[in-house]
Write a protein that holds these residues in place. Structure first.
Motif, PDB file in Angstrom:
ATOM      1  N   ILE A 153       0.269   3.877 -21.202  1.00 57.89           N
ATOM      2  CA  ILE A 153       1.010   3.227 -20.604  1.00 57.89           C
ATOM      3  C   ILE A 153       1.655   3.709 -19.917  1.00 57.89           C
ATOM      4  CG2 ILE A 153       2.415   1.894 -23.064  1.00 57.89           C
ATOM      5  CD1 ILE A 153       3.665   5.033 -23.228  1.00 57.89           C
ATOM      6  N   SER A 154       0.958   3.928 -18.958  1.00 57.12           N
ATOM      7  CA  SER A 154       1.251   5.026 -17.740  1.00 57.12           C
ATOM      8  C   SER A 154      -0.008   5.372 -16.466  1.00 57.12           C
ATOM      9  CB  SER A 154       2.426   6.079 -17.681  1.00 57.12           C
ATOM     10  OG  SER A 154       2.400   6.625 -16.264  1.00 57.12           O
ATOM     11  N   GLY A 155       0.172   5.005 -15.107  1.00 55.13           N
ATOM     12  CA  GLY A 155      -0.319   5.783 -14.425  1.00 55.13           C
ATOM     13  C   GLY A 155       0.079   6.374 -13.140  1.00 55.13           C
ATOM     14  N   ARG A 184       0.985  -0.923   0.583  1.00 56.84           N
ATOM     15  CA  ARG A 184       0.087  -0.003   0.090  1.00 56.84           C
ATOM     16  C   ARG A 184       1.068   0.963  -0.652  1.00 56.84           C
ATOM     17  NH1 ARG A 184      -5.357   0.797   1.755  1.00 56.84           N
ATOM     18  NH2 ARG A 184      -5.256  -0.696   2.677  1.00 56.84           N
ATOM     19  N   ARG A 185       0.936   1.936  -1.036  1.00 61.48           N
ATOM     20  CA  ARG A 185       1.378   3.260  -1.036  1.00 61.48           C
ATOM     21  C   ARG A 185       1.165   4.262   0.108  1.00 61.48           C
ATOM     22  NH1 ARG A 185      -0.824   2.974  -6.152  1.00 61.48           N
ATOM     23  NH2 ARG A 185      -2.155   4.420  -6.970  1.00 61.48           N
ATOM     24  N   ARG A 186       2.255   5.744   0.184  1.00 64.63           N
ATOM     25  CA  ARG A 186       1.667   6.700   0.909  1.00 64.63           C
ATOM     26  C   ARG A 186      -0.039   7.829  -0.094  1.00 64.63           C
ATOM     27  NH1 ARG A 186       2.656   5.213   5.775  1.00 64.63           N
ATOM     28  NH2 ARG A 186       4.997   4.108   5.531  1.00 64.63           N
ATOM     29  N   PRO A 195      -7.049  -0.348 -20.671  1.00 69.89           N
ATOM     30  CA  PRO A 195      -6.718  -1.432 -21.398  1.00 69.89           C
ATOM     31  C   PRO A 195      -5.327  -0.835 -21.641  1.00 69.89           C
ATOM     32  CG  PRO A 195      -8.101  -0.280 -23.244  1.00 69.89           C
ATOM     33  CD  PRO A 195      -8.327   0.386 -21.944  1.00 69.89           C
ATOM     34  N   VAL A 196      -4.482  -2.006 -21.372  1.00 70.53           N
ATOM     35  CA  VAL A 196      -3.114  -0.944 -21.353  1.00 70.53           C
ATOM     36  C   VAL A 196      -1.994  -2.129 -22.703  1.00 70.53           C
ATOM     37  CG1 VAL A 196      -2.800  -1.307 -18.888  1.00 70.53           C
ATOM     38  CG2 VAL A 196      -2.381  -3.505 -20.152  1.00 70.53           C
ATOM     39  N   LYS A 197      -0.765  -1.908 -23.250  1.00 71.59           N
ATOM     40  CA  LYS A 197       0.249  -1.772 -23.785  1.00 71.59           C
ATOM     41  C   LYS A 197       1.899  -1.805 -22.658  1.00 71.59           C
ATOM     42  CE  LYS A 197      -0.470  -2.884 -28.515  1.00 71.59           C
ATOM     43  NZ  LYS A 197      -1.411  -2.265 -29.806  1.00 71.59           N
ATOM     44  N   HIS A 217       4.656  10.356  -8.425  1.00 70.59           N
ATOM     45  CA  HIS A 217       4.980   9.142  -8.923  1.00 70.59           C
ATOM     46  C   HIS A 217       4.831   8.779  -9.941  1.00 70.59           C
ATOM     47  CE1 HIS A 217       4.132   7.219  -5.204  1.00 70.59           C
ATOM     48  NE2 HIS A 217       2.751   7.075  -5.911  1.00 70.59           N
ATOM     49  N   CYS A 218       4.814   8.074 -11.528  1.00 68.92           N
ATOM     50  CA  CYS A 218       4.275   7.393 -12.343  1.00 68.92           C
ATOM     51  C   CYS A 218       5.547   6.192 -12.762  1.00 68.92           C
ATOM     52  CB  CYS A 218       3.930   8.067 -13.462  1.00 68.92           C
ATOM     53  SG  CYS A 218       5.305   8.978 -14.202  1.00 68.92           S
ATOM     54  N   THR A 219       4.220   5.171 -13.158  1.00 66.16           N
ATOM     55  CA  THR A 219       4.329   3.665 -13.949  1.00 66.16           C
ATOM     56  C   THR A 219       5.097   4.165 -15.425  1.00 66.16           C
ATOM     57  OG1 THR A 219       1.994   3.244 -14.813  1.00 66.16           O
ATOM     58  CG2 THR A 219       3.580   2.215 -11.964  1.00 66.16           C
TER      59      THR A 219
HETATM   60  N1  LIG Z   1       2.215  -0.336 -14.544  1.00 64.01           N
HETATM   61  C1  LIG Z   1       1.240   0.214 -14.558  1.00 64.01           C
HETATM   62  N2  LIG Z   1       1.189   1.468 -15.303  1.00 64.01           N
HETATM   63  C2  LIG Z   1       0.114   1.345 -15.723  1.00 64.01           C
HETATM   64  N3  LIG Z   1      -1.187   1.386 -15.962  1.00 64.01           N
HETATM   65  C3  LIG Z   1      -1.110  -0.067 -15.406  1.00 64.01           C
HETATM   66  C4  LIG Z   1      -0.153  -0.943 -14.515  1.00 64.01           C
HETATM   67  N4  LIG Z   1      -0.969  -1.805 -13.738  1.00 64.01           N
HETATM   68  C5  LIG Z   1      -1.723  -1.651 -14.159  1.00 64.01           C
HETATM   69  N5  LIG Z   1      -2.407  -1.110 -15.033  1.00 64.01           N
HETATM   70  C6  LIG Z   1      -3.577  -0.363 -15.934  1.00 64.01           C
HETATM   71  O1  LIG Z   1      -4.406   0.476 -14.416  1.00 64.01           O
HETATM   72  C7  LIG Z   1      -5.514   0.584 -13.895  1.00 64.01           C
HETATM   73  C8  LIG Z   1      -5.163   1.518 -12.929  1.00 64.01           C
HETATM   74  O2  LIG Z   1      -5.445   2.551 -12.549  1.00 64.01           O
HETATM   75  P1  LIG Z   1      -5.934   3.931 -11.694  1.00 64.01           P
HETATM   76  O3  LIG Z   1      -5.684   4.690 -12.620  1.00 64.01           O
HETATM   77  O4  LIG Z   1      -7.137   3.741 -11.206  1.00 64.01           O
HETATM   78  O5  LIG Z   1      -4.234   4.088 -11.064  1.00 64.01           O
HETATM   79  C9  LIG Z   1      -3.672   4.255 -11.469  1.00 64.01           C
HETATM   80  O6  LIG Z   1      -3.039   4.531 -12.426  1.00 64.01           O
HETATM   81  C10 LIG Z   1      -2.406   4.786 -10.275  1.00 64.01           C
HETATM   82  C11 LIG Z   1      -1.036   4.329 -10.544  1.00 64.01           C
HETATM   83  C12 LIG Z   1      -0.409   4.598  -9.717  1.00 64.01           C
HETATM   84  C13 LIG Z   1       1.519   5.059 -10.127  1.00 64.01           C
HETATM   85  C14 LIG Z   1       2.473   4.714  -8.652  1.00 64.01           C
HETATM   86  C15 LIG Z   1       3.920   5.195  -8.954  1.00 64.01           C
HETATM   87  C16 LIG Z   1       4.710   4.098  -8.675  1.00 64.01           C
HETATM   88  S1  LIG Z   1       3.759   3.173  -7.397  1.00 64.01           S
HETATM   89  S2  LIG Z   1       2.619   3.164  -7.776  1.00 64.01           S
HETATM   90  C17 LIG Z   1      -5.557  -0.950 -13.699  1.00 64.01           C
HETATM   91  O7  LIG Z   1      -6.920  -1.538 -13.252  1.00 64.01           O
HETATM   92  C18 LIG Z   1      -5.039  -1.544 -15.067  1.00 64.01           C
HETATM   93  O8  LIG Z   1      -5.965  -1.452 -16.076  1.00 64.01           O
END
Ligand SMILES: Nc1ncnc2c1ncn2[C@@H]1O[C@H](COP(=O)(O)OC(=O)CCCC[C@@H]2CCSS2)[C@@H](O)[C@H]1O
Length: 359
Positions: free
Chosen positions: A152-154, A88-90, A201-203, A167-169
């Motif tokens: 590709i990034s959240g 669980r992140r902060r 949808p992810v890629k 932060h982002c992925t």
């Molecule tokens: N790694 C990764 N990157 C991008 N999208 C993802 C990933 N894993 C899952 N998903 C997709 O995003 C949704 C959730 O989207 P939702 O918008 O609900 O949440 C996020 O994006 C949170 C991003 C947190 C980033 C932090 C950075 C460092 S620690 S974690 C999930 O159901 C998938 O469809």
């Protein structure tokens, strides 16, 4: 790439040597160590006059947002069986899957300079530096999408009193089939007000171009970041398992790993479901607060099991953690103390297995 000098803490090193900004890369792939590294930098480094980028990757893990319900968001059964940790992140927001094919980028700034658009411009700019014709863009919810459709990034963020991080992925070559399997709940009938994730949808970037591997991307990211923030920094590798470098970091990692934080911080929720056990239809109604069973009721046909046996099981479940190991211990103790006819023992066992299946 450089390592921080021996005998100096990261704080001294950072604040002495890096006036305008710094690019860091974690030497660890442990999700708890890396989240602790973020916490540590956020709490200890003065970012009023400088900024920092931290790049990190984890071995397979699921990371939920601060206000989420893990039972609602992921397949905990599958994760347990595969040894995939839950963290669980902060920061707030939804649930994501990490593995070594996913890069995490943390942008530290003062709260005043917190600017997610600017940071995501660094990310998309770096990708375009590597491959100019790549169609990547940030959305109004701060996702980055490929070809206008595929995430590709959240993004998520934590804003402190004076400092902040965003932060982002970034999905380069993650296991997409595992990603979708672990992000599917195995727990039916949850009622909760926790923040829900927004599935997309992810890629992977490598689906578009196999040359886009994590190390090439991290190199491009560092260059773009330095150009955008106007300084020059080598990529400094830091190891969050070295306590001397960051005094207090091991405690931060332990706190992040504690059951009380990962599960216990789940907003109160209830489960209202039914299942078939040995030919009987059983109703299950539970309230869970701070991860602890606060209410448990089972609707069991009386001809199938004497009501007192069901009541005994429910009262044994009250006050325990909502997790399989605690339920197993309670059921084992029940089986030992009560002399069970084989038929009753079999039915109790079946009830137990069905209760554990929702955990
Ligand atoms: N790694 C990764 N990157 C991008 N999208 C993802 C990933 N894993 C899952 N998903 C997709 O995003 C949704 C959730 O989207 P939702 O918008 O609900 O949440 C996020 O994006 C949170 C991003 C947190 C980033 C932090 C950075 C460092 S620690 S974690 C999930 O159901 C998938 O469809």
């Amino acid at each position: 790439m450089a390592l921080v000098k021996k005998n100096s803490t990261l704080k001294e090193y950072f604040e002495d040597a890096w006036k305008a900004g710094i690019v860091l890369k974690s030497a660890s792939t442990d999700v708890f160590q890396n989240l602790a590294l973020e916490d540590w930098i956020h709490e200890h480094i003065d970012v009023q006059q400088r900024s920092a980028l931290l790049m990190w990757r984890n071995s397979s893990a699921v990371v939920i947002g601060r206000h989420q319900n893990p039972w609602q968001e992921c397949n905990l059964n599958l994760m347990r069986s595969m040894g995939i940790p839950l963290a669980r992140r902060r920061s707030g927001g939804g649930t994501v899957f990490h593995d070594l094919g996913n890069i995490n980028l943390t942008f530290f700034t003062s709260k005043k300079k917190y600017d997610r658009h600017r940071n995501l411009r660094v990310v998309t700019g770096a990708l375009k530096d590597l491959r100019p014709d790549l169609d990547v863009s940030a959305t109004d919810r701060f996702d980055i999408v490929l070809n206008g459709v595929y995430k590709i990034s959240g993004t998520a963020a934590k804003l402190g009193r004076t400092a902040a991080y965003h932060h982002c992925t970034l999905l380069c070559s993650s296991d997409r089939s595992l990603l979708s399997s672990v992000l599917q709940t195995n727990c039916k009938g949850i009622k909760s007000n926790a923040t829900p994730s927004v599935p997309s949808p992810v890629k992977n970037l490598q689906d578009e171009d196999p040359s886009l591997d994590p190390s090439a991307i991290m190199g491009a990211m560092a260059s773009r970041y330095c150009a955008e923030f106007g300084f020059d920094s080598p990529v400094i590798t830091v190891d969050p398992s070295v306590e001397q470098l960051m005094p207090g970091i091991q405690k931060m990692a332990a706190d992040l790993q504690a059951w009380e934080w990962v599960y216990g911080r789940t907003p109160k929720f209830s489960i209202c479901t039914s299942f078939m056990a040995e030919g009987a239809n059983i109703g299950l109604d539970m309230d869970i607060k701070n991860g602890i069973v606060e209410k448990c009721a089972m609707d069991i046909p009386h001809h199938w099991l004497p009501p007192e046996v069901g009541k005994e099981l429910c009262s044994a479940l009250m006050g325990i953690r909502f997790c399989p190991s605690e339920v197993a211990a309670v059921v084992a103790a029940l089986m030992r103390t009560a002399s069970r006819a084989p038929d009753l023992a079999k039915k109790t066992q079946s009830l137990y297995e069905n209760v554990v299946a929702v955990m």
